[in-house]
Design an enzyme around this catalytic site. Structure first.
Site, short mmCIF file in Angstrom:
data_model
loop_
_atom_site.label_atom_id
_atom_site.label_comp_id
_atom_site.label_asym_id
_atom_site.label_seq_id
_atom_site.Cartn_x
_atom_site.Cartn_y
_atom_site.Cartn_z
N GLY A 48 38.55 33.68 35.70
CA GLY A 48 37.18 34.30 37.33
C GLY A 48 37.79 33.39 37.98
N HIS A 49 38.32 33.16 38.44
CA HIS A 49 38.52 32.21 39.63
C HIS A 49 40.33 32.47 40.35
CE1 HIS A 49 39.29 29.41 43.80
NE2 HIS A 49 37.98 29.52 43.25
N PHE A 50 40.51 33.72 40.54
CA PHE A 50 39.79 35.27 40.60
C PHE A 50 40.73 35.59 39.32
CE2 PHE A 50 39.58 33.33 44.96
CZ PHE A 50 37.78 33.17 44.54
N VAL A 55 43.69 31.50 41.38
CA VAL A 55 43.46 30.66 43.05
C VAL A 55 42.72 29.65 41.76
CG1 VAL A 55 43.04 29.50 44.43
CG2 VAL A 55 43.73 31.64 44.55
#
Length: 146
Positions: A48-50, A55
């Protein structure tokens, strides 16, 4: 050198929040520690990041530095594994992020003990990738008997 099972004996964190894979150097004379975390594309936070540009979240880099500091503090205090002491992350000052940390990176974590007063410990910490500083901070930990 400490393997993950020895690290788990000193830190309360467990998967997915144990962010130190190995200790490669611990110098009690200089009061420093050198650890690392290997990052793979399978880390949950990368989903989810990203999604299209993974990252490592900065807050997790700071947490990894705090865990390295906690291991060092444990040895400075001469706590044997299994004793009922935990170091809570109390503050992060002078936090800087210089470069993204991505899947495939080996995050080197270096902490240096700065001082202690009434069970409040300060450490100068760095997170490096390929010898370059990715992040730095002054970490404050509070020693707590549990």
């Amino acid at each position: 050198m400490m393997q993950v099972e020895e690290i788990k004996a000193l830190l309360p964190q467990r998967y997915p929040f144990l962010l130190v894979d190995r200790v490669v150097d611990l110098d009690l004379e200089k009061k420093t520690i050198d650890c690392y975390k290997n990052l793979t594309a399978n880390e949950d936070f990368f989903n989810g990041h990203f999604p299209h540009h993974p990252v490592m979240p900065g807050v997790l880099i700071v947490e990894a530095m705090a865990q390295a500091a906690g291991i060092l503090g444990s040895f400075i205090q001469k706590n044997a594994p299994g004793e009922n002491t935990v170091y809570y992350f109390a503050a992060a000052d002078k936090v800087r992020f210089r470069t993204p940390v991505v899947p495939g990176d080996r995050l080197q974590l270096i902490a240096e003990f700065l001082g202690e007063k009434r069970d409040i410990w300060k450490f100068s910490c760095k997170a490096l990738v390929d010898g370059k500083i990715a992040s730095s901070a002054v970490i404050t930990c509070a020693k707590k008997e549990i």
